[in-house]
Design an enzyme around this catalytic site. Structure first.
Site, PDB file in Angstrom:
ATOM      1  N   GLY A   1       0.835  -1.197   0.000  1.00  0.00           N
ATOM      2  CA  GLY A   1       0.000   0.000   0.000  1.00  0.00           C
ATOM      3  C   GLY A   1       0.863   1.238   0.000  1.00  0.00           C
ATOM      4  O   GLY A   1       2.017   1.212  -0.443  1.00  0.00           O
ATOM      5  N   SER A   2       0.309   2.322   0.548  1.00  0.00           N
ATOM      6  CA  SER A   2       1.010   3.602   0.478  1.00  0.00           C
ATOM      7  C   SER A   2       2.184   3.645   1.453  1.00  0.00           C
ATOM      8  O   SER A   2       2.196   2.956   2.478  1.00  0.00           O
ATOM      9  CB  SER A   2       0.029   4.731   0.796  1.00  0.00           C
ATOM     10  OG  SER A   2      -0.464   4.562   2.103  1.00  0.00           O
ATOM     11  N   THR A   3       3.146   4.485   1.140  1.00  0.00           N
ATOM     12  CA  THR A   3       4.315   4.637   2.011  1.00  0.00           C
ATOM     13  C   THR A   3       3.908   5.188   3.373  1.00  0.00           C
ATOM     14  O   THR A   3       4.431   4.763   4.408  1.00  0.00           O
ATOM     15  CB  THR A   3       5.355   5.536   1.318  1.00  0.00           C
ATOM     16  OG1 THR A   3       5.805   4.852   0.136  1.00  0.00           O
ATOM     17  CG2 THR A   3       6.559   5.810   2.207  1.00  0.00           C
ATOM     18  N   ALA A   4       2.927   6.098   3.395  1.00  0.00           N
ATOM     19  CA  ALA A   4       2.502   6.689   4.670  1.00  0.00           C
ATOM     20  C   ALA A   4       1.960   5.603   5.602  1.00  0.00           C
ATOM     21  O   ALA A   4       2.353   5.524   6.782  1.00  0.00           O
ATOM     22  CB  ALA A   4       1.442   7.757   4.424  1.00  0.00           C
TER      23      ALA A   4
ATOM     24  N   GLY B   1       2.491   2.393   5.334  1.00  0.00           N
ATOM     25  CA  GLY B   1       3.593   1.466   5.595  1.00  0.00           C
ATOM     26  C   GLY B   1       4.450   1.926   6.767  1.00  0.00           C
ATOM     27  O   GLY B   1       4.860   1.126   7.609  1.00  0.00           O
TER      28      GLY B   1
ATOM     29  N   GLU C   1       5.597  -3.503   0.840  1.00  0.00           N
ATOM     30  CA  GLU C   1       5.736  -3.157  -0.578  1.00  0.00           C
ATOM     31  C   GLU C   1       4.974  -1.864  -0.761  1.00  0.00           C
ATOM     32  O   GLU C   1       3.738  -1.842  -0.691  1.00  0.00           O
ATOM     33  CB  GLU C   1       5.188  -4.298  -1.442  1.00  0.00           C
ATOM     34  CG  GLU C   1       5.738  -4.277  -2.852  1.00  0.00           C
ATOM     35  CD  GLU C   1       4.858  -3.513  -3.803  1.00  0.00           C
ATOM     36  OE1 GLU C   1       5.048  -2.269  -3.890  1.00  0.00           O
ATOM     37  OE2 GLU C   1       3.995  -4.122  -4.442  1.00  0.00           O
TER      38      GLU C   1
ATOM     39  N   CYS D   1       2.140   0.529  -8.485  1.00  0.00           N
ATOM     40  CA  CYS D   1       3.211   1.060  -7.629  1.00  0.00           C
ATOM     41  C   CYS D   1       4.531   1.167  -8.395  1.00  0.00           C
ATOM     42  O   CYS D   1       5.345   2.020  -8.096  1.00  0.00           O
ATOM     43  CB  CYS D   1       3.367   0.219  -6.377  1.00  0.00           C
ATOM     44  SG  CYS D   1       3.388  -1.529  -6.720  1.00  0.00           S
TER      45      CYS D   1
ATOM     46  N   GLU E   1       4.527  10.321  -5.724  1.00  0.00           N
ATOM     47  CA  GLU E   1       3.737   9.298  -6.421  1.00  0.00           C
ATOM     48  C   GLU E   1       2.307   9.802  -6.621  1.00  0.00           C
ATOM     49  O   GLU E   1       1.649  10.212  -5.667  1.00  0.00           O
ATOM     50  CB  GLU E   1       3.707   8.011  -5.595  1.00  0.00           C
ATOM     51  CG  GLU E   1       2.968   6.894  -6.304  1.00  0.00           C
ATOM     52  CD  GLU E   1       2.974   5.588  -5.520  1.00  0.00           C
ATOM     53  OE1 GLU E   1       2.704   5.617  -4.308  1.00  0.00           O
ATOM     54  OE2 GLU E   1       3.235   4.539  -6.130  1.00  0.00           O
TER      55      GLU E   1
HETATM   56  P1  ADP Z   1      -4.222   4.102  -0.679  1.00  0.00           P
HETATM   57  O1  ADP Z   1      -3.833   5.412  -0.064  1.00  0.00           O
HETATM   58  O2  ADP Z   1      -3.663   3.928  -2.013  1.00  0.00           O
HETATM   59  O3  ADP Z   1      -5.688   3.790  -0.559  1.00  0.00           O
HETATM   60  P2  ADP Z   1      -3.485   2.708   1.662  1.00  0.00           P
HETATM   61  O4  ADP Z   1      -2.077   2.473   2.042  1.00  0.00           O
HETATM   62  O5  ADP Z   1      -4.261   3.723   2.419  1.00  0.00           O
HETATM   63  O6  ADP Z   1      -3.484   2.985   0.125  1.00  0.00           O
HETATM   64  O7  ADP Z   1      -4.311   1.355   1.724  1.00  0.00           O
HETATM   65  C1  ADP Z   1      -3.774   0.089   1.476  1.00  0.00           C
HETATM   66  C2  ADP Z   1      -4.406  -0.893   2.430  1.00  0.00           C
HETATM   67  O8  ADP Z   1      -4.042  -0.550   3.766  1.00  0.00           O
HETATM   68  C3  ADP Z   1      -5.933  -0.917   2.421  1.00  0.00           C
HETATM   69  O9  ADP Z   1      -6.364  -2.256   2.585  1.00  0.00           O
HETATM   70  C4  ADP Z   1      -6.291  -0.066   3.626  1.00  0.00           C
HETATM   71  O10 ADP Z   1      -7.561  -0.358   4.165  1.00  0.00           O
HETATM   72  C5  ADP Z   1      -5.193  -0.457   4.595  1.00  0.00           C
HETATM   73  N1  ADP Z   1      -4.906   0.532   5.648  1.00  0.00           N
HETATM   74  C6  ADP Z   1      -5.106   1.866   5.619  1.00  0.00           C
HETATM   75  N2  ADP Z   1      -4.679   2.434   6.771  1.00  0.00           N
HETATM   76  C7  ADP Z   1      -4.185   1.418   7.547  1.00  0.00           C
HETATM   77  C8  ADP Z   1      -3.576   1.350   8.862  1.00  0.00           C
HETATM   78  N3  ADP Z   1      -3.375   2.432   9.596  1.00  0.00           N
HETATM   79  N4  ADP Z   1      -3.176   0.138   9.305  1.00  0.00           N
HETATM   80  C9  ADP Z   1      -3.336  -0.974   8.562  1.00  0.00           C
HETATM   81  N5  ADP Z   1      -3.909  -0.968   7.335  1.00  0.00           N
HETATM   82  C10 ADP Z   1      -4.333   0.206   6.829  1.00  0.00           C
END
Ligand code: ADP
Length: 492
Positions: A249-252, A254, A271, A305, A402
Site C-alpha cells: 500500500g502507500s508509504t505513509a 507502511g 511493498e 506502484c 507518487e
Molecule cells: P491508498 O492510499 O492507495 O488507498 P493505503 O495504504 O491507504 O493505500 O491502503 C492500502 C491498504 O491498507 C488498504 O487495505 C487499507 O484499508 C489499509 N490501511 C489503511 N490504513 C491502515 C492502517 N493504519 N493500518 C493498517 N492498514 C491500513
C-alpha cells in the site's frame, strides 16, 4: 483436516438475494449478493460490528453490494481461527498442502472469466487487463507456490524452513485478486495460516476466492478474509497473536505499520510506493519505446506502484519521442471498463480522482505544460484523460511524488551518467525501465540503478518466479520467486 479430493458446490451465501449483473458486452453473468459477510473459520459470517459499507462500480457509480466492516471483535475472531488452524496445517504433509494450492489454482482458472468481470466491475480496470493479466497471473501464483510447497528443503539447502504462524496480510485496491494471490499462496505453501484484509473499495474478488477455498475443501481457519478500512487493518496489525505482517500500500501507511510492529517481534514485509524512471536512449527502437512508455504509465490507469511515471528521454531524440507519443496518445480508448476495446478504464474511487486532479493543478502551477488527447469521457463514473507533462523539472512536485494515476512527467538527459543520477534521485526504489539496443549498456545501467526490478526494452511484465520488491521508501522484502519464500519462513 484430511484433504477432500472432491470439489463441492459453491457455498450458499448467507446474505441477501444474489442478483444478476448483465455484464454486457462480456457474455459472462456474475452473481453479486446484496451484502457480504466475512469469511472466518471456513464460513461466511455476519460482522459483530453489524456495520456494512457500500462497494461501488467506479465505471458508473452504481452500488454493487454492501461489505462488512470488521471491528476489533471481528479481528479477534479471525485471528483466533487462524491461530487454531495453524498447528494442524503446519504439520500436514507438504505434498498435501501442495494439493490444496493446485486445486485452488485449477478452480480459479476454471472460473477465470467470472473473476475477470467481477474485478473490472468492482475496481474499474479494463476488462482486457483483468482477463489477460490479473486473473491469469493470480492463477500462476497459486500454481507456482503449489510447486514449492513440498520442495522447500531444496529452496534453502542445508537449512530447515519453519512456518511463522498467523500472517496478517493487508492489500491495496489496484490489483485486488492478484495481490491476494501474491500474499496467500506463499504463506500457505510455507505452512502458515492467514488473515487477509482487502482494500475497502475492492473486496469482492477476495470474498469470491473464499468460495473457492470452500469448494476445494481448504481446512477451516487456514485462510480468513475480513473486510473494512484502515481501522480494521490497524487492529489486525496490532493483534498480539499475529506473527507476521505483510503489507502492500502507500508509504505513509507502511511507515505507521512499521512503527506499530517495531519491538513487537512480528516479522514485517512492506511493498510501498514508487516513482519509477523509464529511460529512453537515443539508440533505442523508438516505436517500441513509445509503446513501452504507454504500457509503463497508463496500464491500469497508472494505479501501479511500479508505474514508469518519470520518463527520461535522451536529448537528441526528445522531439521525435514526443511527436510519436502524441500520435499514440490519440489512439488510446478511454471509457467503459467492460468494453473489450478500452485501454484506460475508470479511476478506482472518487477520492483518488480528486487526488490526481490536485496533482494536475500543482503541475501547471509549478510551470509544467499539461497535454491530454481529446477524448469523450462517459457521463457517469470516475474518469480522467491520460495526461503527460513536458517542461518538468526534477524539483517539481509531479516529478517527486507518487500520483498513482495516468500522469507522466517527461524530462530529458544528455549522458548515461546524468540519466543514472536523475533516475536514482528519488526516495523510492521500486522499478526502472531502460530502452537501448546495446546489450552492454543495459547491464551497466541496470547494475547502477537502485531499483528492485529493472525492465529492459519492456515494462510492467510480471512473473511468479521473479522476485518483486523495493529499496528505500519503496519498502523491503520480496514477493515471488525463491526469495519471496523467505518472507514466510524462519530458517533454522
Ligand atoms: P491508498 O492510499 O492507495 O488507498 P493505503 O495504504 O491507504 O493505500 O491502503 C492500502 C491498504 O491498507 C488498504 O487495505 C487499507 O484499508 C489499509 N490501511 C489503511 N490504513 C491502515 C492502517 N493504519 N493500518 C493498517 N492498514 C491500513
Amino acid at each position: 483436516m484430511s484433504p477432500s479430493p472432491e470439489v463441492k458446490n459453491p457455498p450458499e451465501l448467507e446474505f441477501g438475494n444474489a442478483w444478476e449483473y448483465a455484464a454486457a458486452p462480456e457474455s459472462v453473468k456474475v452473481d453479486i449478493a446484496d451484502k457480504y459477510g466475512m469469511f472466518i473459520n471456513g464460513a461466511f459470517v455476519a460482522p459483530m460490528s453489524r456495520k456494512y459499507m457500500d462497494t461501488i462500480n467506479p465505471g458508473n457509480e452504481e452500488v454493487l453490494s454492501k461489505i462488512a466492516v470488521a471491528n476489533e471483535d471481528d479481528v479477534e475472531r479471525a485471528v483466533a481461527a487462524a491461530k487454531a488452524a495453524f498447528p494442524k496445517w503446519k504439520r500436514l504433509k507438504a505434498s498435501e498442502r501442495a494439493k490444496y494450492l493446485f486445486r485452488i489454482a485449477r478452480r480459479l482458472q476454471e472460473r477465470a472469466r467470472e473473476f475477470s468481470v467481477l474485478e473490472t466491475l468492482d475496481g474499474g480496470k479494463p476488462i482486457k487487463e483483468s482477463r489477460d493479466v490479473d486473473i491469469p497471473e493470480a492463477v500462476k501464483h497459486f500454481f507456482y507456490h503449489a510447486g514449492w510447497a513440498d520442495k522447500l528443503d531444496y529452496a534453502f539447502p542445508g537449512r530447515k524452513g519453519r512456518p511463522l504462524g498467523v500472517c496478517a496480510q493487508i492489500i491495496p485496491w489496484n490489483f485486488p485478486l492478484l495481490m491476494a494471490a501474491w500474499k496467500i499462496a506463499p504463506a500457505l505453501a510455507c505452512g502458515n495460516t492467514v488473515v487477509l484484509k482487502p482494500a475497502e473499495t475492492t473486496s469482492l474478488t477476495a470474498l469470491r476466492l473464499a468460495e473457492i477455498f470452500v469448494e476445494v475443501g481448504l481446512p477451516p481457519g487456514v485462510v480468513n478474509i475480513i473486510t473494512g478500512a484502515g481501522d480494521t487493518g490497524a487492529a489486525l496489525v496490532a493483534h498480539k497473536d499475529v506473527q507476521k505482517v505483510a503489507f502492500t500500500g502507500s508509504t505513509a501507511v507502511g511507515k505507521a505499520i512499521a512503527q506499530e510492529c517495531a519491538g513487537s517481534g512480528k516479522r514485517l514485509t512492506l511493498e510501498l510506493g514508487g516513482k519509477s524512471p523509464n529511460i529512453i536512449f537515443e539508440d533505442a527502437s523508438l516505436d517500441q519505446a513509445v509503446d513501452g512508455i504507454v504500457q509503463g504509465i497508463f496500464f491500469n490507469q497508472g494505479h501501479v506502484c511500479c508505474a514508469g511515471s518519470r520518463l527520461f528521454v535522451q536529448e537528441g531524440v526528445m522531439q521525435e519521442v514526443l511527436a510519436k507519443l502524441e500520435v499514440r496518445m490519440q489512439s488510446l480508448r478511454v471509457g467503459d471498463p467492460m468494453d473489450k476495446n478500452t485501454d484506460l478504464g475508470a479511476i478506482n474511487s472518487l477520492g483518488q480522482l480528486a487526488t490526481i486532479k490536485r496533482y494536475l493543478e500543482v503541475g501547471e502551477a509549478e510551470g509544467a505544460q499539461r497535454h491530454q488527447p481529446s477524448v469523450k469521457l462517459p457521463k457517469r463514473g470516475y474518469y480522467l484523460p491520460p495526461t503527460w507533462f513536458t517542461g518538468v523539472q526534477p524539483s517539481h512536485t509531479i516529478a517527486r511524488e507518487e500520483i498513482f494515476g495516468p500522469v507522466l512527467s517527461v524530462m530529458s538527459f544528455r549522458t548515461p551518467e546524468e540519466a543514472i543520477a536523475r533516475a536514482n534521485n528519488t526516495p523510492y526504489g521500486l522499478a526502472a525501465g531502460i530502452w537501448t539496443d546495446k546489450g552492454s549498456k543495459i547491464f551497466d545501467i541496470a547494475s547502477r540503478l537502485k531499483a528492485g526490478v529493472v525492465w529492459c526494452n519492456t515494462y510492467n511484465r510480471f512473473d511468479a518466479a521473479s522476485p518483486f520488491g523495493g529499496y528505500k521508501q519503496s519498502g523491503f522484502g520480496r514477493e515471488g520467486g525463491r526469495q519471496g519464500l523467505l518472507s514466510y519462513l524462519e530458517l533454522v
